[in-house]
Design an enzyme around this catalytic site. Structure first.
Site, PDB file in Angstrom:
ATOM      1  N   GLY A 206     -10.489   3.149  12.456  1.00  0.00           N
ATOM      2  CA  GLY A 206      -9.989   3.668  13.734  1.00  0.00           C
ATOM      3  C   GLY A 206     -11.056   4.166  14.708  1.00  0.00           C
ATOM      4  O   GLY A 206     -11.121   3.709  15.849  1.00  0.00           O
TER       5      GLY A 206
ATOM      6  N   ASN B 290      -9.327   8.299   9.870  1.00  0.00           N
ATOM      7  CA  ASN B 290      -8.810   9.621   9.551  1.00  0.00           C
ATOM      8  C   ASN B 290      -9.586  10.228   8.398  1.00  0.00           C
ATOM      9  O   ASN B 290      -9.998  11.375   8.429  1.00  0.00           O
ATOM     10  CB  ASN B 290      -7.350   9.461   9.149  1.00  0.00           C
ATOM     11  CG  ASN B 290      -6.486  10.291  10.032  1.00  0.00           C
ATOM     12  OD1 ASN B 290      -6.928  11.309  10.571  1.00  0.00           O
ATOM     13  ND2 ASN B 290      -5.256   9.870  10.189  1.00  0.00           N
ATOM     14  N   GLY B 291      -9.758   9.396   7.363  1.00  0.00           N
ATOM     15  CA  GLY B 291     -10.708   9.696   6.301  1.00  0.00           C
ATOM     16  C   GLY B 291     -11.925   8.834   6.592  1.00  0.00           C
ATOM     17  O   GLY B 291     -11.772   7.688   6.999  1.00  0.00           O
TER      18      GLY B 291
ATOM     19  N   ARG C 124     -10.426  16.997   6.802  1.00  0.00           N
ATOM     20  CA  ARG C 124     -11.169  17.377   5.583  1.00  0.00           C
ATOM     21  C   ARG C 124     -12.562  17.874   5.959  1.00  0.00           C
ATOM     22  O   ARG C 124     -13.199  17.305   6.844  1.00  0.00           O
ATOM     23  CB  ARG C 124     -11.305  16.171   4.649  1.00  0.00           C
ATOM     24  CG  ARG C 124     -10.005  15.766   4.011  1.00  0.00           C
ATOM     25  CD  ARG C 124     -10.149  14.481   3.221  1.00  0.00           C
ATOM     26  NE  ARG C 124      -9.130  13.523   3.607  1.00  0.00           N
ATOM     27  CZ  ARG C 124      -9.188  12.231   3.384  1.00  0.00           C
ATOM     28  NH1 ARG C 124     -10.226  11.698   2.753  1.00  0.00           N
ATOM     29  NH2 ARG C 124      -8.213  11.444   3.763  1.00  0.00           N
TER      30      ARG C 124
ATOM     31  N   ARG D 253      -2.608  -2.032  -3.411  1.00  0.00           N
ATOM     32  CA  ARG D 253      -3.780  -1.188  -3.197  1.00  0.00           C
ATOM     33  C   ARG D 253      -3.693  -0.026  -4.176  1.00  0.00           C
ATOM     34  O   ARG D 253      -2.711   0.710  -4.207  1.00  0.00           O
ATOM     35  CB  ARG D 253      -3.793  -0.644  -1.774  1.00  0.00           C
ATOM     36  CG  ARG D 253      -4.957   0.278  -1.562  1.00  0.00           C
ATOM     37  CD  ARG D 253      -4.772   1.133  -0.355  1.00  0.00           C
ATOM     38  NE  ARG D 253      -5.876   2.047  -0.240  1.00  0.00           N
ATOM     39  CZ  ARG D 253      -5.762   3.279   0.209  1.00  0.00           C
ATOM     40  NH1 ARG D 253      -4.611   3.731   0.607  1.00  0.00           N
ATOM     41  NH2 ARG D 253      -6.812   4.050   0.291  1.00  0.00           N
TER      42      ARG D 253
ATOM     43  N   ASN E  88       0.861  -1.182   0.000  1.00  0.00           N
ATOM     44  CA  ASN E  88       0.000   0.000   0.000  1.00  0.00           C
ATOM     45  C   ASN E  88       0.900   1.234   0.000  1.00  0.00           C
ATOM     46  O   ASN E  88       1.501   1.578   1.012  1.00  0.00           O
ATOM     47  CB  ASN E  88      -0.877  -0.036   1.258  1.00  0.00           C
ATOM     48  CG  ASN E  88      -1.824   1.141   1.354  1.00  0.00           C
ATOM     49  OD1 ASN E  88      -1.742   2.084   0.570  1.00  0.00           O
ATOM     50  ND2 ASN E  88      -2.718   1.094   2.318  1.00  0.00           N
TER      51      ASN E  88
ATOM     52  N   GLU F 196      -8.152  -4.473   5.195  1.00  0.00           N
ATOM     53  CA  GLU F 196      -8.012  -4.228   3.754  1.00  0.00           C
ATOM     54  C   GLU F 196      -6.910  -5.104   3.158  1.00  0.00           C
ATOM     55  O   GLU F 196      -7.013  -5.545   2.020  1.00  0.00           O
ATOM     56  CB  GLU F 196      -7.718  -2.743   3.511  1.00  0.00           C
ATOM     57  CG  GLU F 196      -8.979  -1.884   3.680  1.00  0.00           C
ATOM     58  CD  GLU F 196      -8.694  -0.425   3.957  1.00  0.00           C
ATOM     59  OE1 GLU F 196      -8.230  -0.111   5.071  1.00  0.00           O
ATOM     60  OE2 GLU F 196      -8.944   0.408   3.072  1.00  0.00           O
TER      61      GLU F 196
ATOM     62  N   ASP G 231      -7.249  13.909  15.896  1.00  0.00           N
ATOM     63  CA  ASP G 231      -7.336  12.577  16.493  1.00  0.00           C
ATOM     64  C   ASP G 231      -8.449  12.540  17.548  1.00  0.00           C
ATOM     65  O   ASP G 231      -8.462  13.348  18.470  1.00  0.00           O
ATOM     66  CB  ASP G 231      -5.985  12.211  17.119  1.00  0.00           C
ATOM     67  CG  ASP G 231      -5.924  10.736  17.470  1.00  0.00           C
ATOM     68  OD1 ASP G 231      -6.812  10.258  18.215  1.00  0.00           O
ATOM     69  OD2 ASP G 231      -4.998  10.058  16.997  1.00  0.00           O
TER      70      ASP G 231
ATOM     71  N   GLY H  54     -14.535   4.098  14.160  1.00  0.00           N
ATOM     72  CA  GLY H  54     -15.670   3.163  14.172  1.00  0.00           C
ATOM     73  C   GLY H  54     -15.419   1.956  15.055  1.00  0.00           C
ATOM     74  O   GLY H  54     -16.317   1.462  15.738  1.00  0.00           O
ATOM     75  N   GLU H  55     -14.166   1.478  15.060  1.00  0.00           N
ATOM     76  CA  GLU H  55     -13.850   0.278  15.857  1.00  0.00           C
ATOM     77  C   GLU H  55     -13.626   0.603  17.324  1.00  0.00           C
ATOM     78  O   GLU H  55     -13.859  -0.241  18.197  1.00  0.00           O
ATOM     79  CB  GLU H  55     -12.573  -0.381  15.303  1.00  0.00           C
ATOM     80  CG  GLU H  55     -12.781  -1.055  13.961  1.00  0.00           C
ATOM     81  CD  GLU H  55     -11.449  -1.391  13.280  1.00  0.00           C
ATOM     82  OE1 GLU H  55     -10.457  -1.633  13.972  1.00  0.00           O
ATOM     83  OE2 GLU H  55     -11.428  -1.398  12.033  1.00  0.00           O
ATOM     84  N   ASN H  56     -13.127   1.824  17.599  1.00  0.00           N
ATOM     85  CA  ASN H  56     -12.638   2.103  18.962  1.00  0.00           C
ATOM     86  C   ASN H  56     -13.409   3.107  19.789  1.00  0.00           C
ATOM     87  O   ASN H  56     -13.262   3.122  21.008  1.00  0.00           O
ATOM     88  CB  ASN H  56     -11.185   2.600  18.877  1.00  0.00           C
ATOM     89  CG  ASN H  56     -10.269   1.536  18.333  1.00  0.00           C
ATOM     90  OD1 ASN H  56     -10.166   0.460  18.895  1.00  0.00           O
ATOM     91  ND2 ASN H  56      -9.612   1.839  17.218  1.00  0.00           N
TER      92      ASN H  56
ATOM     93  N   HIS I  48     -12.467   3.825  -0.188  1.00  0.00           N
ATOM     94  CA  HIS I  48     -12.475   2.811   0.881  1.00  0.00           C
ATOM     95  C   HIS I  48     -13.264   1.576   0.454  1.00  0.00           C
ATOM     96  O   HIS I  48     -13.775   0.838   1.303  1.00  0.00           O
ATOM     97  CB  HIS I  48     -13.134   3.323   2.185  1.00  0.00           C
ATOM     98  CG  HIS I  48     -12.429   4.467   2.848  1.00  0.00           C
ATOM     99  ND1 HIS I  48     -13.100   5.555   3.364  1.00  0.00           N
ATOM    100  CD2 HIS I  48     -11.111   4.681   3.095  1.00  0.00           C
ATOM    101  CE1 HIS I  48     -12.230   6.388   3.899  1.00  0.00           C
ATOM    102  NE2 HIS I  48     -11.009   5.896   3.749  1.00  0.00           N
TER     103      HIS I  48
HETATM  104  P1  ADP Z   1      -6.606   5.948   8.329  1.00  0.00           P
HETATM  105  O1  ADP Z   1      -7.675   6.667   7.579  1.00  0.00           O
HETATM  106  O2  ADP Z   1      -5.336   6.735   8.481  1.00  0.00           O
HETATM  107  O3  ADP Z   1      -6.403   4.497   7.925  1.00  0.00           O
HETATM  108  P2  ADP Z   1      -7.581   4.814  10.799  1.00  0.00           P
HETATM  109  O4  ADP Z   1      -8.722   4.015  10.319  1.00  0.00           O
HETATM  110  O5  ADP Z   1      -6.388   4.096  11.309  1.00  0.00           O
HETATM  111  O6  ADP Z   1      -7.177   5.944   9.793  1.00  0.00           O
HETATM  112  O7  ADP Z   1      -8.121   5.757  11.979  1.00  0.00           O
HETATM  113  C1  ADP Z   1      -7.278   6.614  12.663  1.00  0.00           C
HETATM  114  C2  ADP Z   1      -8.112   7.456  13.623  1.00  0.00           C
HETATM  115  O8  ADP Z   1      -8.854   6.593  14.497  1.00  0.00           O
HETATM  116  C3  ADP Z   1      -7.272   8.304  14.560  1.00  0.00           C
HETATM  117  O9  ADP Z   1      -6.942   9.540  13.987  1.00  0.00           O
HETATM  118  C4  ADP Z   1      -8.198   8.484  15.717  1.00  0.00           C
HETATM  119  O10 ADP Z   1      -9.010   9.613  15.465  1.00  0.00           O
HETATM  120  C5  ADP Z   1      -9.098   7.259  15.710  1.00  0.00           C
HETATM  121  N1  ADP Z   1      -8.835   6.362  16.837  1.00  0.00           N
HETATM  122  C6  ADP Z   1      -7.917   5.376  16.928  1.00  0.00           C
HETATM  123  N2  ADP Z   1      -7.993   4.761  18.129  1.00  0.00           N
HETATM  124  C7  ADP Z   1      -8.979   5.366  18.813  1.00  0.00           C
HETATM  125  C8  ADP Z   1      -9.552   5.221  20.124  1.00  0.00           C
HETATM  126  N3  ADP Z   1      -9.121   4.290  20.959  1.00  0.00           N
HETATM  127  N4  ADP Z   1     -10.566   6.037  20.469  1.00  0.00           N
HETATM  128  C9  ADP Z   1     -11.011   6.978  19.626  1.00  0.00           C
HETATM  129  N5  ADP Z   1     -10.527   7.175  18.385  1.00  0.00           N
HETATM  130  C10 ADP Z   1      -9.531   6.394  17.989  1.00  0.00           C
END
Ligand code: ADP
Length: 411
Positions: free
Chosen positions: A330, A210-211, A240, A90, A7, A383, A282, A332-334, A179
């Site tokens: 990031g 991030n996106g 963005r 990718r 990637n 991915e 973040d 959505g999962e956390n 995506h």
């Molecule tokens: P990318 O688009 O760079 O692949 P990711 O899917 O890895 O991004 O998401 C990164 C973002 O996820 C971080 O900037 C942050 O905002 C968010 N993130 C990561 N871990 C956590 C967490 N534990 N709680 C809240 N937000 C998180």
């Protein structure tokens, strides 16, 4: 098969070697600061991450270093680069030309290059990465997996903009969506988790990172998505703006005496939750700042959640129903707080979050209560695995075709 997944970004290159039979990651890592100085990270499965500086004037040297590291007699996972059976790349923008993954031949690469105008920041580095891999692994098959491909099933009413039609005809200005690899992987996993066929489900996939982007997946096919010609449209993101009145661009340029390029830079890199909060892009920083009473951080989080709610609602309308809402990437999962804020708007669907499941981290799980009519699911996206699967499928198909051709020509 051992598949190297690549990637490429403008100054970075992420890689993984995956054993396609077990789907285990054998090693993974990252090349950063390509063209500046160069830092390589390497992590063989079950071992600690190694990080060292190494000159990477261009992507070619980065690929070279990755291959050297993978075959390093001390801690490499391969005896020779010949063990790499295929490389999956990718690719960001395939325009209207690629509705599925494809073998990267000279002709295909030329077609991808013709889409560079549509993604000037993303496509050229990818092509440079492919060229470097082809040079160093000249006999290994390469497959391109496009971020835009999954969205090619959208009907015209979802992808045509309200602009003079000639711009679509002349320049292919339309919604493409991004995506796609993640939206496809996650929607298929959701169907498996629910024990149903993708054809029987209406799913809204929220890829929030991030996106961020949201897709409406009806019967396994994408019917609408929030990103557009570029990954700038749609949700409010880390830096963005997402959807804004296009007049804002002219208005700000005029008031601040800025060029079009300068305003576009602000809209891409200094807007979104970073721009609103003035704190960070973040969500971990924003959650913390909001908890500490920072009003703009709290506002940024509320604006983000609101934009997600609006898209989910509109995609439910587009599909005339919904069976599952899925969170990935990031945020959505956390981020359980954001998920909670979003899902509380869907009481009308008879959906409630199971707060205990919502607070858990890192694993696939249904986070709505068992009696919820519409299921809410958390699925870590993967991915790289999706790219590996497509690569194996295409390379295997080609091997079968080649064998058939050989047999026919020998007869
Ligand atoms: P990318 O688009 O760079 O692949 P990711 O899917 O890895 O991004 O998401 C990164 C973002 O996820 C971080 O900037 C942050 O905002 C968010 N993130 C990561 N871990 C956590 C967490 N534990 N709680 C809240 N937000 C998180």
């Amino acid at each position: 098969m051992k598949v190297l997944v690549i990637n490429c970004g403008s100054s970075s290159l992420k890689y993984q070697v995956i054993d396609s039979e077990t789907e285990h990651v054998l090693a993974k890592g990252l090349c950063e600061r390509i063209g500046i100085d160069g830092v390589l990270t390497y992590q063989p499965a079950g071992q600690d991450k190694i990080k060292y500086e190494a000159a990477m004037p261009a992507h070619r040297q980065a690929v070279e270093l990755v291959l050297k590291q993978l075959t390093n007699p001390e801690n490499g996972i391969l005896k020779s680069i010949d063990e790499i059976d295929a490389v999956g790349h990718r690719m960001v923008h395939g325009g209207e030309k690629f509705a599925c993954s494809t073998l990267l031949t000279d002709e295909v690469l030329k077609t991808v290059e013709s889409c560079n105008d549509l993604a000037p920041l993303h496509n050229p580095p990818t092509l440079v990465g492919v060229a470097a891999c082809r040079e160093l692994l000249p006999t290994t098959p390469m497959v391109g997996v496009f971020d835009t491909a999954f969205h090619q099933t959208m009907p015209p009413e979802a992808y045509i903009y309200g602009l003079p039609y000639e711009y679509y005809e002349k320049y292919a200005v339309r919604r493409y969506g991004f995506h796609g690899t993640s939206h496809k992987y996650v929607s298929l996993r959701a169907a498996e988790i629910l024990g149903k066929k993708p054809e029987d489900l209406k799913i809204v996939v929220c890829h929030l990172g991030n996106g961020s982007s949201i897709s409406a997946v009806d019967g396994g096919k994408c019917v609408d998505t929030s990103m557009g010609l570029t990954p700038l449209e749609g949700l409010v993101m880390g830096t963005r703006s997402g959807d804004i009145d296009p007049t804002c661009i002219e208005f700000i340029a005029h008031k601040e005496n800025l060029s079009l390029e300068q305003v576009m830079d602000i809209i891409n890199k200094k807007s979104g939750v970073l721009g609103i909060s003035g704190v960070s892009s973040d969500f971990r920083d924003l959650d913390e700042a909001a908890k500490a009473g920072n009003k703009r951080a709290d506002l940024a989080l509320r604006v983000f959640a609101h934009s997600v709610v609006k898209y989910i609602g509109s995609f439910i309308a587009v599909m005339n129903g919904v069976d599952a809402i899925v969170f990935t990437a990031g945020i959505g999962e956390n981020d359980d707080i954001i998920r909670s804020r979003i899902i509380e708007h869907f009481d009308y669907l008879d959906t409630t979050l199971d707060q205990k499941a919502n607070k858990m981290h890192g694993e696939e799980r249904i986070i709505s209560t068992p009696d919820s009519k519409v299921k809410v699911i958390c699925i870590p996206t993967n991915e790289e695995l999706a790219i590996c699967r497509d690569t194996v499928e295409i390379v295997t198909k080609k091997m079968v075709e080649d064998t058939v051709k050989d047999v026919l020509s020998n007869n």
